[in-house]
Design an enzyme around this catalytic site. Sequence first.
Site, PDB file in Angstrom:
ATOM      1  N   HIS A 100       0.806  -1.221   0.000  1.00  0.00           N
ATOM      2  CA  HIS A 100       0.000   0.000   0.000  1.00  0.00           C
ATOM      3  C   HIS A 100       0.837   1.268   0.000  1.00  0.00           C
ATOM      4  CE1 HIS A 100      -3.429  -2.414  -0.067  1.00  0.00           C
ATOM      5  NE2 HIS A 100      -4.279  -1.480   0.343  1.00  0.00           N
ATOM      6  N   ASP A 163      -6.271   4.841   9.954  1.00  0.00           N
ATOM      7  CA  ASP A 163      -7.673   4.978   9.531  1.00  0.00           C
ATOM      8  C   ASP A 163      -8.129   3.740   8.767  1.00  0.00           C
ATOM      9  OD1 ASP A 163      -7.764   7.485  10.573  1.00  0.00           O
ATOM     10  OD2 ASP A 163      -7.439   8.513   8.661  1.00  0.00           O
ATOM     11  N   GLU A 276      -9.859  13.787  14.969  1.00  0.00           N
ATOM     12  CA  GLU A 276      -9.353  13.935  13.602  1.00  0.00           C
ATOM     13  C   GLU A 276     -10.054  15.113  12.955  1.00  0.00           C
ATOM     14  OE1 GLU A 276      -7.834   9.707  11.736  1.00  0.00           O
ATOM     15  OE2 GLU A 276      -8.896  11.128  10.516  1.00  0.00           O
TER      16      GLU A 276
HETATM   17  P1  FAD Z   1       4.223  -1.842   2.178  1.00  0.00           P
HETATM   18  O1  FAD Z   1       3.745  -0.741   1.338  1.00  0.00           O
HETATM   19  O2  FAD Z   1       4.177  -3.195   1.595  1.00  0.00           O
HETATM   20  O3  FAD Z   1       5.694  -1.527   2.717  1.00  0.00           O
HETATM   21  C1  FAD Z   1       6.042  -0.245   3.167  1.00  0.00           C
HETATM   22  C2  FAD Z   1       7.529  -0.208   3.568  1.00  0.00           C
HETATM   23  O4  FAD Z   1       7.723  -1.005   4.717  1.00  0.00           O
HETATM   24  C3  FAD Z   1       8.473  -0.772   2.507  1.00  0.00           C
HETATM   25  O5  FAD Z   1       9.690  -0.103   2.571  1.00  0.00           O
HETATM   26  C4  FAD Z   1       8.650  -2.209   2.939  1.00  0.00           C
HETATM   27  O6  FAD Z   1       9.879  -2.749   2.470  1.00  0.00           O
HETATM   28  C5  FAD Z   1       8.615  -2.066   4.447  1.00  0.00           C
HETATM   29  N1  FAD Z   1       8.073  -3.258   5.100  1.00  0.00           N
HETATM   30  C6  FAD Z   1       6.887  -3.861   4.886  1.00  0.00           C
HETATM   31  N2  FAD Z   1       6.746  -4.911   5.722  1.00  0.00           N
HETATM   32  C7  FAD Z   1       7.860  -4.953   6.475  1.00  0.00           C
HETATM   33  C8  FAD Z   1       8.331  -5.806   7.504  1.00  0.00           C
HETATM   34  N3  FAD Z   1       7.611  -6.847   7.943  1.00  0.00           N
HETATM   35  N4  FAD Z   1       9.551  -5.558   8.046  1.00  0.00           N
HETATM   36  C9  FAD Z   1      10.301  -4.509   7.638  1.00  0.00           C
HETATM   37  N5  FAD Z   1       9.918  -3.694   6.650  1.00  0.00           N
HETATM   38  C10 FAD Z   1       8.715  -3.911   6.077  1.00  0.00           C
HETATM   39  N6  FAD Z   1      -0.817   5.325   7.173  1.00  0.00           N
HETATM   40  C11 FAD Z   1      -1.083   5.814   8.398  1.00  0.00           C
HETATM   41  O7  FAD Z   1      -0.174   6.022   9.200  1.00  0.00           O
HETATM   42  N7  FAD Z   1      -2.366   6.091   8.772  1.00  0.00           N
HETATM   43  C12 FAD Z   1      -3.431   5.848   7.963  1.00  0.00           C
HETATM   44  O8  FAD Z   1      -4.556   6.097   8.345  1.00  0.00           O
HETATM   45  C13 FAD Z   1      -3.174   5.321   6.679  1.00  0.00           C
HETATM   46  N8  FAD Z   1      -4.182   5.034   5.832  1.00  0.00           N
HETATM   47  C14 FAD Z   1      -3.907   4.520   4.608  1.00  0.00           C
HETATM   48  C15 FAD Z   1      -4.968   4.203   3.744  1.00  0.00           C
HETATM   49  C16 FAD Z   1      -4.730   3.650   2.506  1.00  0.00           C
HETATM   50  C17 FAD Z   1      -5.883   3.312   1.597  1.00  0.00           C
HETATM   51  C18 FAD Z   1      -3.396   3.435   2.092  1.00  0.00           C
HETATM   52  C19 FAD Z   1      -3.116   2.895   0.736  1.00  0.00           C
HETATM   53  C20 FAD Z   1      -2.330   3.748   2.924  1.00  0.00           C
HETATM   54  C21 FAD Z   1      -2.579   4.294   4.187  1.00  0.00           C
HETATM   55  N9  FAD Z   1      -1.555   4.601   5.077  1.00  0.00           N
HETATM   56  C22 FAD Z   1      -1.834   5.093   6.320  1.00  0.00           C
HETATM   57  C23 FAD Z   1      -0.148   4.451   4.670  1.00  0.00           C
HETATM   58  C24 FAD Z   1       0.416   3.122   5.103  1.00  0.00           C
HETATM   59  O9  FAD Z   1       0.622   3.096   6.498  1.00  0.00           O
HETATM   60  C25 FAD Z   1       1.782   2.917   4.445  1.00  0.00           C
HETATM   61  O10 FAD Z   1       1.662   3.040   3.056  1.00  0.00           O
HETATM   62  C26 FAD Z   1       2.313   1.545   4.766  1.00  0.00           C
HETATM   63  O11 FAD Z   1       3.661   1.476   4.368  1.00  0.00           O
HETATM   64  C27 FAD Z   1       1.565   0.539   3.981  1.00  0.00           C
HETATM   65  O12 FAD Z   1       1.585  -0.653   4.628  1.00  0.00           O
HETATM   66  P2  FAD Z   1       1.867  -2.010   3.856  1.00  0.00           P
HETATM   67  O13 FAD Z   1       1.675  -3.015   4.905  1.00  0.00           O
HETATM   68  O14 FAD Z   1       1.098  -2.157   2.626  1.00  0.00           O
HETATM   69  O15 FAD Z   1       3.427  -1.816   3.567  1.00  0.00           O
END
Ligand code: FAD
Length: 529
Positions: A100, A163, A276
């Site tokens: 994400h 969120d 918020e």
């Molecule tokens: P990824 O996008 O897969 O990874 C993000 C980063 O973390 C990369 O660098 C990856 O290599 C690293 N990573 C992933 N897993 C691990 C692991 N296990 N160990 C070490 N490194 C790792 N953020 C907020 O704070 N608050 C919100 O309310 C919020 N709402 C969102 C809503 C939507 C619809 C979206 C798309 C994003 C939102 N986000 C929010 C942002 C979100 O927290 C970040 O984009 C987060 O990185 C996405 O999580 P993911 O698990 O998909 O990680």
Amino acid sequence: MMIAYLDQQQQRRLVPDAEPEASGVPSAAESPDGDAALLRVMELHVAPGDACAAAADFGGMVRSSPAVALRPATASDVAQVIRLAASSQRLTVAARGNGHSVAGQAMAGGGVVLDMRAVGPASMELVRVGGAAYADVSGGALWEEVLDWGVKNYRLSPVSWTDYLDLTVGGTLSNGGISGQAFKHGPQISNVAEMEIVTGDGDCHVCSPCILPDLFYAVLGGLGQFGVITRARIPMQPSPLMVKWIRVVYERFEEYAADAEYLVNRPESDSFDYVEGFAFVNSAEDPVNGWASVPVPPGSGFDPSRIPPESGPVLYCLEVALHYDHLLDDNVDRRVGEMMRPLRYTRGLEFAADVGYVEFLARVKRAEEEARANGSWAAPHPWLNLLVSARDIAGFDREVFKGILRHGIGGPMLVYPMLRSKWDARTSVAVPESDIFYLVALLRFSKPYPEGPPAEELVAQNRRIVDCCRSNGYDFKLYLPHYKTETEWAHHFGDDWPRFVERKSRYDPTALLSPGQKIFSRRAHESPL
Ligand code: FAD
């Protein structure tokens, strides 16, 4: 030892670029011979993943194909892959949570992507230590899964949220994890008791504030640079049953900000559980587009005639929530009334709803369903997230919300305050200097071009906003940062940059982890003479 930086030509040779490229996943056989052999060994031991999915992310603006995607089932699978990659001269490894990110942060062009979702809810366990309850969850578990599991089995849940809950524990702990509870409990990175981490040399460590504290704090907000989070221990509290959820509207930013700051500064024992807010365009056609909007009762929509005609182009919505247990607590309306009375919102536009706690936390799911149905979920998402000091937020409102963005962004424009005291300076995340700073989240949800604007136009608008913050000298940081040059990263981390670099050399000496962040370039390991 400092990380040695390769010259640009070497970087191009060693680290495949994560810029848009033709789709199609190169096979291991196309990699140089040694790497191909290592990749084959990895594939023999760890289940294959979906390399096409690993080449893209939610942002939809970057594609970068890995040599392989793998689905590790255990921390030792993760360790084995990292050890093999470390023995090569150029292979990189990215942990991918739920993909994400919006700028390729979880990609590894020509390297290995670990699909951390492979270990999910099956591994969750409740642990009690000294009377406190914790959830031991895998780094690949979704927060939604943690919520379901905790509430169904124990009526327990974490206290700090995002969120949207379809994000992984490892993904948000690598960034911060922010929502309306952060003012009270801190971000998610302030709510972790212990982690299991596989560092860039393939060693697996358990760390906490007492055991290997430097590794523990480095990984929190560490953008995946120092290790892969294979397990996290999250403090759990009894889940409230119900939430009183209230929305009020402001015409003037100064009053909105003063009230929001008053609420986040109230003593914890006498405060809301969630604060918020968002800016929205003052137009009958786009009355309220904040994600977190209270479900307004049918027939009682937003009545723009209550907004004085002389109001500006942008209005503000404050959303607050109070937890309660309807079986025990009949004081909720009185408590809410007392807390709302001093606030200076526009009377007659307030809405309130009583919803279950789980329904409240899952509120963005509704927005996701709508966005999937109208095509905007699959469109590019040039999002911009900023943390802006309270000192500069009125200027930001004037220049950005009422200026550059006065026609809106086709999605929520969140703006709400948090307290710096709830963020631990030992973690890796960079935040503004002031005691109170605001999250500004520009969550663009346009239809795909040509129905919506071209993504490049929105990227250029983001650049204008960042330039505006710089030229006005605002105290701000990007949240979920994405930069491309060492100079920009050094500026982002400021005085903490030497610490970030030193931690990198200690925990990931060949800089093989999380290459999609574009902070460091892969170094060849030093062969024994
Ligand atoms: P990824 O996008 O897969 O990874 C993000 C980063 O973390 C990369 O660098 C990856 O290599 C690293 N990573 C992933 N897993 C691990 C692991 N296990 N160990 C070490 N490194 C790792 N953020 C907020 O704070 N608050 C919100 O309310 C919020 N709402 C969102 C809503 C939507 C619809 C979206 C798309 C994003 C939102 N986000 C929010 C942002 C979100 O927290 C970040 O984009 C987060 O990185 C996405 O999580 P993911 O698990 O998909 O990680």
